[in-house]
Design a protein around this motif. Structure first.
Motif, short mmCIF file in Angstrom:
data_model
loop_
_atom_site.label_atom_id
_atom_site.label_comp_id
_atom_site.label_asym_id
_atom_site.label_seq_id
_atom_site.Cartn_x
_atom_site.Cartn_y
_atom_site.Cartn_z
N ILE A 1 0.84 -1.21 0.00
CA ILE A 1 0.00 0.00 0.00
C ILE A 1 0.88 1.25 0.00
O ILE A 1 0.62 2.21 -0.73
CB ILE A 1 -0.97 -0.01 1.21
CG1 ILE A 1 -2.01 -1.11 1.02
CG2 ILE A 1 -1.66 1.35 1.37
CD1 ILE A 1 -2.87 -1.37 2.25
N GLY A 2 1.93 1.24 0.80
CA GLY A 2 2.85 2.38 0.85
C GLY A 2 3.48 2.65 -0.51
O GLY A 2 3.50 3.80 -0.98
N ALA B 1 -8.02 11.50 -5.47
CA ALA B 1 -8.38 10.18 -6.00
C ALA B 1 -7.66 9.09 -5.22
O ALA B 1 -8.23 8.02 -4.95
CB ALA B 1 -8.01 10.10 -7.48
N VAL B 2 -6.41 9.35 -4.84
CA VAL B 2 -5.60 8.31 -4.18
C VAL B 2 -6.07 8.06 -2.75
O VAL B 2 -6.16 6.91 -2.31
CB VAL B 2 -4.10 8.71 -4.20
CG1 VAL B 2 -3.26 7.71 -3.42
CG2 VAL B 2 -3.61 8.83 -5.63
N LEU B 3 -6.38 9.14 -2.02
CA LEU B 3 -6.68 8.99 -0.58
C LEU B 3 -7.83 8.03 -0.30
O LEU B 3 -7.67 7.11 0.52
CB LEU B 3 -6.94 10.37 0.04
CG LEU B 3 -7.16 10.36 1.56
CD1 LEU B 3 -5.89 9.95 2.31
CD2 LEU B 3 -7.60 11.73 2.06
N PRO B 4 -9.02 8.18 -0.95
CA PRO B 4 -10.11 7.25 -0.62
C PRO B 4 -9.79 5.79 -0.93
O PRO B 4 -10.10 4.91 -0.13
CB PRO B 4 -11.29 7.74 -1.48
CG PRO B 4 -10.83 8.90 -2.26
CD PRO B 4 -9.42 9.22 -1.90
N VAL B 5 -9.14 5.55 -2.07
CA VAL B 5 -8.79 4.17 -2.43
C VAL B 5 -7.79 3.61 -1.42
O VAL B 5 -7.94 2.47 -0.93
CB VAL B 5 -8.18 4.12 -3.86
CG1 VAL B 5 -7.74 2.70 -4.20
CG2 VAL B 5 -9.19 4.64 -4.88
N TRP C 1 -7.86 0.03 5.31
CA TRP C 1 -8.86 -0.37 6.30
C TRP C 1 -9.13 -1.87 6.22
O TRP C 1 -9.16 -2.57 7.24
CB TRP C 1 -10.14 0.43 6.08
CG TRP C 1 -11.22 0.12 7.07
CD1 TRP C 1 -12.23 -0.80 6.94
CD2 TRP C 1 -11.41 0.71 8.37
NE1 TRP C 1 -13.02 -0.80 8.05
CE2 TRP C 1 -12.54 0.12 8.96
CE3 TRP C 1 -10.72 1.70 9.08
CZ2 TRP C 1 -13.00 0.47 10.22
CZ3 TRP C 1 -11.18 2.04 10.35
CH2 TRP C 1 -12.30 1.43 10.90
N LEU C 2 -9.30 -2.38 4.99
CA LEU C 2 -9.55 -3.81 4.81
C LEU C 2 -8.38 -4.63 5.35
O LEU C 2 -8.56 -5.63 6.06
CB LEU C 2 -9.77 -4.14 3.33
CG LEU C 2 -11.09 -3.66 2.74
CD1 LEU C 2 -11.13 -3.93 1.24
CD2 LEU C 2 -12.26 -4.34 3.44
#
Lengths: 183, 173
Positions: A148-149, A165-169, A175-176
């Motif tokens: 993810i990083g 766009a990047v932050l919500p994804v 979170w998952l």
């Protein structure tokens, strides 16, 4: 319970001067000076409480120590305290940064000065990367965390995709992964 | 040249996503100011950042310099206020609830969620600041040495900024 020698500031003026002295001295980072003034010199707040407030402020958007000034100012003097503490923190650094920028503007045409400032700016970018490496220690052995990083870095730095766009994804994937114990 | 309203809107939006503070939004700020809007070139952006780093105080002050360089001193003050106010309002509002949720499971999950995301954002901020002239060996050298020294030692970062300035003097003329 706070030990008896810890006590909140007596007045709004004392609160202002306390945060003013943090801003005035905070060369190379505000956080160490915030701790020194609030916990050690003024003894307005006990160390563990300070750590809790800081954790909140690092988790919220906005400048970390700016947020600390809002939370503590509010705790001691309500909305007026929040405003006074924040303005105290910003007043002198704002004047200095404008003065320095004016000074730089006067010499910016000099290629030597521009080269020095460019080098220092690039070094500052390097410090961000070093900070990211330090922050990554807890996830270094977590493949999901590393993935993810790196994906966030590649999308923003190489792909130049918008943060919006990047932050919500990224938050959804993180979170998952965190909820299933992979982070 | 951007209007004050335009500056205010962009910095309000940035404020609301600045989880982890200024470093996290540097890539987006640079993208908007340099790539999308063309208010300054990448070299000027990195130089403003360097000036803000060299002054004492919170690193949020870089917003004031970026605003100033884009559209004058009023825009600098507008950018700083627009970046600080929404986050400060949110902090003011949330401040009272946080301690009560200290043991809430979702808070721990969220804190773990933020780690890799913040790592990626901060590293990207470093990358765009360190490559004002594209990916050249001089920038890679300066930024790489600073990143590794900060990671591996406890040297005061001010020495690294100063060292970057000295290397810049010899490499960028």
């Amino acid at each position: 319970m706070a030990p008896p020698d810890y006590a909140p500031p007596r007045s709004l003026w004392a609160l202002y001067l306390g945060f003013l002295s943090i801003g005035a001295r905070s060369f190379g980072g505000v956080l160490p000076w915030a701790h020194r003034v609030l916990v050690e010199e003024k003894r307005w707040i006990v160390p563990a409480d300070f750590a809790q407030v800081l954790a909140l402020c690092q988790f919220l958007p906005g400048p970390n120590v700016g947020n600390v000034s809002v939370v503590l100012g509010r705790r001691w003097f309500g909305a007026r305290g929040a405003v006074v503490a924040f303005l105290g923190l910003m007043a002198l650094p704002l004047a200095w940064v404008f003065a320095l920028a004016l000074l730089y503007a006067g010499y910016a045409a000099d290629p030597a000065v521009r080269a020095v400032v460019t080098g220092a700016g690039i070094a500052g970018g390097g410090l961000f990367i070093g900070t990211a490496l330090k922050l990554a220690r807890p996830i270094a052995r977590r493949p999901w965390g590393v993935a993810i990083g790196i994906a966030c870095f590649a999308a923003l730095a190489i792909g130049r995709v918008s943060l919006f766009a990047v932050l919500p994804v990224a938050l959804a994937l993180g979170w998952l992964a965190a909820r299933s114990g992979r982070l | 040249m951007p209007t004050l309203l335009e500056i205010a809107l962009y910095f309000i939006l940035l404020s609301l996503v600045s989880v982890g503070g200024i470093p996290s939004v540097m890539p987006e700020m640079q993208r908007i100011v340099v790539e999308v809007k063309g208010w300054m070139d990448p070299a000027a952006f990195t130089q403003m950042f360097a000036v803000a780093q060299a002054a004492p105080g919170p690193n949020v002050l870089v917003t004031a310099l970026i605003g100033w360089k884009s559209a004058g001193i009023a825009a600098g003050l507008v950018a700083l206020a627009a970046f600080c106010a929404p986050a400060a309002a949110l902090t003011y509002w949330v401040g009272g609830y946080w301690d009560r949720m200290r043991e809430a499971p979702w808070r721990k999950v969220f804190q773990r969620t933020l780690i890799p995301v913040t790592v990626g954002f901060v590293a990207a901020g470093g990358y765009v600041l360190a490559t004002p002239l594209g990916l050249d060996w001089r920038g890679v050298l300066i930024a790489g040495v600073c990143a590794l020294t900060l990671f591996l030692t406890r040297l005061n970062p001010l020495w690294l900024l100063a060292g970057g300035g000295v290397l810049g003097y010899f490499l960028y003329q």
